[in-house]
Design an enzyme around this catalytic site. Structure first.
Site, PDB file in Angstrom:
ATOM      1  N   GLU A 151       0.971  -1.061  -0.175  1.00 15.62           N
ATOM      2  CA  GLU A 151      -0.031  -0.003   0.125  1.00 15.62           C
ATOM      3  C   GLU A 151       0.811   1.339  -0.016  1.00 15.62           C
ATOM      4  O   GLU A 151       0.249   2.309   0.470  1.00 15.62           O
ATOM      5  CB  GLU A 151      -0.817  -0.014   1.190  1.00 15.62           C
ATOM      6  CG  GLU A 151      -1.743  -1.237   1.199  1.00 15.62           C
ATOM      7  CD  GLU A 151      -2.895  -1.150   2.040  1.00 15.62           C
ATOM      8  OE1 GLU A 151      -3.245   0.006   2.857  1.00 15.62           O
ATOM      9  OE2 GLU A 151      -3.554  -2.269   2.708  1.00 15.62           O
ATOM     10  N   SER A 152       2.109   1.082  -0.353  1.00 21.47           N
ATOM     11  CA  SER A 152       3.027   2.485  -0.371  1.00 21.47           C
ATOM     12  C   SER A 152       4.091   2.041  -1.402  1.00 21.47           C
ATOM     13  O   SER A 152       4.367   0.718  -1.696  1.00 21.47           O
ATOM     14  CB  SER A 152       3.490   2.642   0.943  1.00 21.47           C
ATOM     15  OG  SER A 152       4.427   1.496   1.498  1.00 21.47           O
TER      16      SER A 152
END
EC number: 3.2.1.14
Length: 293
Positions: A151-152
């Protein structure tokens, strides 16, 4: 005698068909591991509600860091998570796959190069999958695969990690690969990896993203779902929060899910079922939707 033989063959064919159906049917997938009050892994599997359980998370790894498993209040992987080995085997003996998720919404992780990806793949293989290591935090249990909940970052080298993990499918125990992208397409972190075509399952997070989630109407979600069914993956899952507290937005009441969403998406050839975040929040939601999934 001939009639008896025909009857036996008929029964065998029914059993084979039933086995095929159960192994290829839709399922509910649940994340487990981030709340010490969510019950044991064995109890989660024994509920009969889930076809796959994902252990969350290895949240620190890559770029020179020592990989670290974080199972919140359940156990300390550095000292006493071996007890989970029997729970994992209990799940697997019931036909439930147990995967390990890497990444998550918090934590420090990244991959700095192809070599870094290859090194981490070998670590996962030897520490949690079919390889060998003097340090196996979950004991001698062999997990079924790896889930990418990235998610990053900028999306680089996750495709290399997928290739390296898939490279361990050399006639030994199959390594299943899954991904949990956000619903906006393309996903900034995982679209390149998913495009390799190596992922068995993609459970899209249709929440915390208003343009592609349910909000009194299913229109935005269904439009996004149709786009996701075009990606290279064997099965696509509808990822949802298991309660209003599980995410900032995107929860779908069970009656709305079963009447407005599932009847449409189940017509997709790639439909695999529903993914829920997470066991800690599932206070009856999976039971309410199970028969419709």
């Amino acid at each position: 005698m001939a009639a008896k033989i025909v009857s036996v063959l008929f029964l065998i064919s029914l059993l084979i068909f039933a086995s095929f159906e159960s192994s290829h049917g839709s399922q509910i997938v649940i994340y487990w591991g981030q709340n010490g009050d969510e019950g044991s892994l064995a109890d989660t599997c024994n509920s009969g509600n889930y076809g796959t359980v994902i252990l969350a998370f290895v949240a620190t790894f890559g770029n020179g860091q020592t990989p670290a498993l974080n199972l919140a209040g359940h156990c300390d992987p550095a000292t006493n998570c071996n007890s989970l080995s029997s729970d994992i085997k209990t799940c697997q003996q019931a036909g439930i796959k147990v995967l390990l998720s890497i990444g998550g919404g918090a934590g420090g992780y990244s991959l700095s190069s192809t070599d870094d990806a290859n090194t981490f793949a070998d670590y996962l293989w030897n520490t949690y999958l079919g390889g060998q290591s003097s340090t196996r935090p979950l004991g001698d249990a062999v997990l079924d695969g790896i889930d990418f909940d990235i998610e990053s970052g900028d999306g680089r080298f996750w495709d290399d990690l997928a290739r390296a993990l898939a490279g361990h499918n050399n006639g030994q125990k199959t390594v299943y690969l899954s991904a949990a992208p956000q619903c906006p397409l393309p996903d900034a972190s995982l679209s390149t990896a998913i495009a390799t075509g190596l992922f068995d399952y993609v459970w899209v997070q249709f929440y915390n993203n208003p343009p592609c989630q349910y909000d009194t109407s299913a229109d935005n979600l269904l439009s996004s779902w149709n786009q996701w069914t075009t990606v290279q993956a064997n099965q696509i899952f509808l990822g949802l929060p298991a309660s209003t507290d599980a995410a900032g937005s995107g929860f779908i009441p069970a009656d709305a899910l079963t009447s407005q969403v599932l009847p449409t998406i189940k017509g997709s050839a790639k439909y695999g079922g529903v993914m829920l975040w997470s066991k800690a929040y599932d206070s009856g939601y999976s039971s309410a939707i199970k028969s419709s999934v």
